[in-house]
Design an enzyme around this catalytic site. Structure first.
Site, PDB file in Angstrom:
ATOM      1  N   CYS A  76       0.839  -1.196   0.000  1.00 15.54           N
ATOM      2  CA  CYS A  76       0.000   0.000   0.000  1.00 15.54           C
ATOM      3  C   CYS A  76       0.880   1.254   0.000  1.00 15.54           C
ATOM      4  O   CYS A  76       1.786   1.376  -0.813  1.00 15.54           O
ATOM      5  CB  CYS A  76      -0.981  -0.055   1.166  1.00 15.54           C
ATOM      6  SG  CYS A  76      -2.217   1.265   1.169  1.00 15.54           S
ATOM      7  N   ILE A  77       0.667   2.156   0.937  1.00 15.33           N
ATOM      8  CA  ILE A  77       1.467   3.383   0.967  1.00 15.33           C
ATOM      9  C   ILE A  77       2.933   3.077   1.265  1.00 15.33           C
ATOM     10  O   ILE A  77       3.820   3.838   0.896  1.00 15.33           O
ATOM     11  CB  ILE A  77       0.881   4.382   1.995  1.00 15.33           C
ATOM     12  CG1 ILE A  77       1.476   5.762   1.804  1.00 15.33           C
ATOM     13  CG2 ILE A  77       1.088   3.889   3.418  1.00 15.33           C
ATOM     14  CD1 ILE A  77       0.836   6.813   2.688  1.00 15.33           C
TER      15      ILE A  77
END
Length: 615
Positions: free
Chosen positions: A354-355
């Protein structure tokens, strides 16, 4: 025999259409008990209101000028303005809605006057929607009429957005999203006396379910310190380090921003290159280590990896100025230094989820300019590097909203995890909000234990400076993929990344949409293995092979049209994990003796999962 014949006669004489006996479950038998329970429920509702007010009076909950509600009203006002601008247009829209109501009323009357007509006219719209799965949504005329009116209203509201001329695409996307939030909120399934299941349970318990439900609402309001901490699972069933996040290991290093966990080996030989996992700092790292069966960490250890995990701190006011560069230097670079001290290996394989994958990509671009070649392969899991097609999260991100968010974060130094959690829940409100509102607060039920939802509720704060940088450079301006992001005084270019990249997207991902991940995968300068998994942002990633669930697709290099890539892709049953393992070993399959945490130059600080994950 005679009794049987009598039964047949009674059945034959039963009139067609609505059976009045079907209303028995909705007739209150003990009005006095019901009145007392309603009073108790109202008392508990008052306690919930007090829990909401008290922290605001104490100044513990600052005014959030970045609330999406103001943007909701403004956006829907733009839609209303179009329809109200011309009286004829407004009258036509209202007439269309009213005529649909009248049509429903006529069909409902005819439907319950004849069994034959009932069969012919009965729609299956509600049966396709799990909110309306209860049989009485179709069989009881009152609830049947309600759900038909609801679907007609929701469809009309959607058309009001779709057919409103003069809206730019950004405003239309926002309006469609906000209108869906409104229509999902007003569903008759969300109210005690318009939901047949809740109505029956309220009558059967004389309202005791409402007493318990309102008590739980007060508890959840207190747990959220003035905001509802919506219980999605039985929190008491999980203890971090005891039955969740239990893969053995040691914390071998700690900075002000993170702890570095080294997991104990389970094989005599391990791959020469250690594996560094960079999780998102929104929520905790143990999504990849839920339990022994679901743990990606344990699976990697069992495949012969020396696994290292970054566990981010839960930031507070001290971290207000912590920047994207800090997360690069005190996170990834700090971890690389620790791994080299612990193992003697300078080269590693890295995974970013994800991030965490977005941070990894920007770090690799920075490393390329600095001639830093310690990371020799990169795996991105449901991670975006191009944000052109970033999905409905972009609804919350424009210049005006970011300015308001910056003012809010500057006042407190961070964005509270509850705000982030509510935003993510809104993306799937029909799954992650309203079913729990109904079950918890109307039915008074307790949700069952579920480790994934325990993790989902364990939200973290985000540091103000870092979060602002991320939203502006990625979602608002798309600077990372377009070669404009600046970190450590350098302008980053993803084409500088020449190492092999394994880029995984999830087909039903609502946070990092597959098309967005696919678009970003073409930004790298080296070879890219693009893989598409089934399911969503979590289940598409956390999919152990022995569960034999889902599937994944492989194909050509990620270029051109995503839909065309999917058509030509090869379908594979099961988990993508073994495919990734084969890819990793294809890059470097050399092995060395297993590394024990503490055998290197670093003395362990504590057992995994460490201390930061408990904050």
């Amino acid at each position: 025999m005679a009794g049987r014949q009598g039964g047949v006669k009674d059945e034959e004489e039963k009139p067609d259409g609505f059976d009045p006996k079907s209303t028995d479950a909705y007739i209150l038998r003990d009005p006095q008990a019901f009145a007392m329970n309603v009073a108790k429920a109202l008392e508990n509702l008052g306690k919930a209101a007090s829990e909401w007010i008290a922290p605001r009076e104490r100044g513990e909950v600052p005014h959030n000028s970045a609330s999406p509600m103001s943007d909701l009203f403004q956006t829907l006002s733009d839609v209303a303005e179009y329809w109200m601008a011309e009286p004829k247009r407004s009258v036509e829209a209202q007439t269309h809605l009213l005529s649909s109501y009248f049509d429903i009323w006529q069909k409902s009357m005819a439907q319950y006057s004849s069994e034959a007509e009932k069969t012919a006219e009965q729609p299956d719209t509600g049966r396709k929607d799990k909110r309306f799965a209860d049989a009485d949504w179709q069989e009881n005329p009152f609830f049947d009429f309600l759900q038909k009116v609801y679907f007609a209203t929701a469809g009309w509201a959607d058309r009001m957005v779709t057919e409103a001329d003069g809206l730019d695409e950004k405003t239309r996307q926002k309006a469609r999203f906000y209108m869906r939030q409104v229509t999902e909120a007003i569903s008759p399934a969300n109210f005690a006396f318009t939901n047949p299941q809740v109505f029956r349970e309220t009558v059967a318990t004389s309202g005791a379910n409402l007493v318990k439900g309102m008590a739980q609402l007060a508890e959840d309001m207190a747990a959220g310190n003035g905001n509802i901490k919506l219980r999605q699972t039985d929190y008491s069933s999980f203890v971090i380090g005891q039955n969740i996040a239990v893969t053995p290991g040691k914390v071998i290093a700690r900075s002000d921003l993170c702890e570095i966990i080294q997991y104990a080996p389970s094989t005599e030989k391990v791959l020469k290159r250690p594996l560094l996992i960079i999780p998102p700092w929104i929520n905790r790292f143990y999504i990849l280590d839920l339990n022994a069966r679901k743990s990606f960490v344990k699976w990697c250890v069992d495949q012969g990896h020396s696994v290292f995990m970054i566990s981010w701190i839960n930031p507070d006011t001290r971290h207000a100025d912590t920047s994207w560069e800090n997360y690069t230097r005190e996170g990834i670079d700090f971890a690389l230094d620790a791994i080299e001290q612990a193992t003697g290996e300078a080269n590693v394989n890295a995974i970013g989820y994800c991030i965490g994958g977005t941070l990894l990509a920007s770090t690799l671009a920075l490393h390329a300019q600095e001639k830093n070649r310690r990371i020799r392969s990169a795996t991105l899991l449901a991670a975006q590097t191009d944000f052109t097609h970033a999905g409905e999260l972009k609804v919350f991100i424009d210049a005006q909203q970011l300015d308001a968010l910056d003012r809010h974060m500057k006042a407190v130094g961070y964005l509270d995890g509850a705000v982030m959690a509510s935003v993510f829940n809104m993306l799937r409100a029909s799954d992650l909000i309203w079913p729990y509102v109904v079950d918890n607060y109307l039915r008074g039920a307790q949700p069952p234990p579920f480790d994934l939802l325990y993790w989902n509720s364990d939200s973290t704060r985000v540091a103000a400076a870092n979060h602002s940088f991320y939203l502006r450079n990625c979602y608002l301006e798309n600077n990372l993929s377009e070669g404009r992001m600046k970190v450590a005084g350098k302008v980053l270019n993803l084409k500088d990344i020449q190492i092999p990249v394994y880029d995984l997207a999830a087909r039903e991902d609502h946070i990092a949409p597959a098309k967005s991940v696919f678009t970003g995968a073409s930004c790298f300068g080296g070879p890219v293995e693009f893989v598409l998994s089934a399911s969503g942002h979590i289940a598409g990633v956390v999919n152990p092979p022995d569960m034999e669930k889902y599937q994944y697709w492989t194909g050509a290099s990620p270029e051109g049209d995503f839909e065309e890539w999917q058509k030509a892709a090869t379908d594979h049953k099961g988990s993508w994990w073994p495919h990734w393992q084969k890819w990793i070993k294809g890059i470097d399959k050399r092995k060395v003796a297993a590394r024990i945490p503490g055998d290197g130059a670093l003395t362990p600080l504590c057992d995994a999962p460490g201390t930061y994950v408990l904050e």
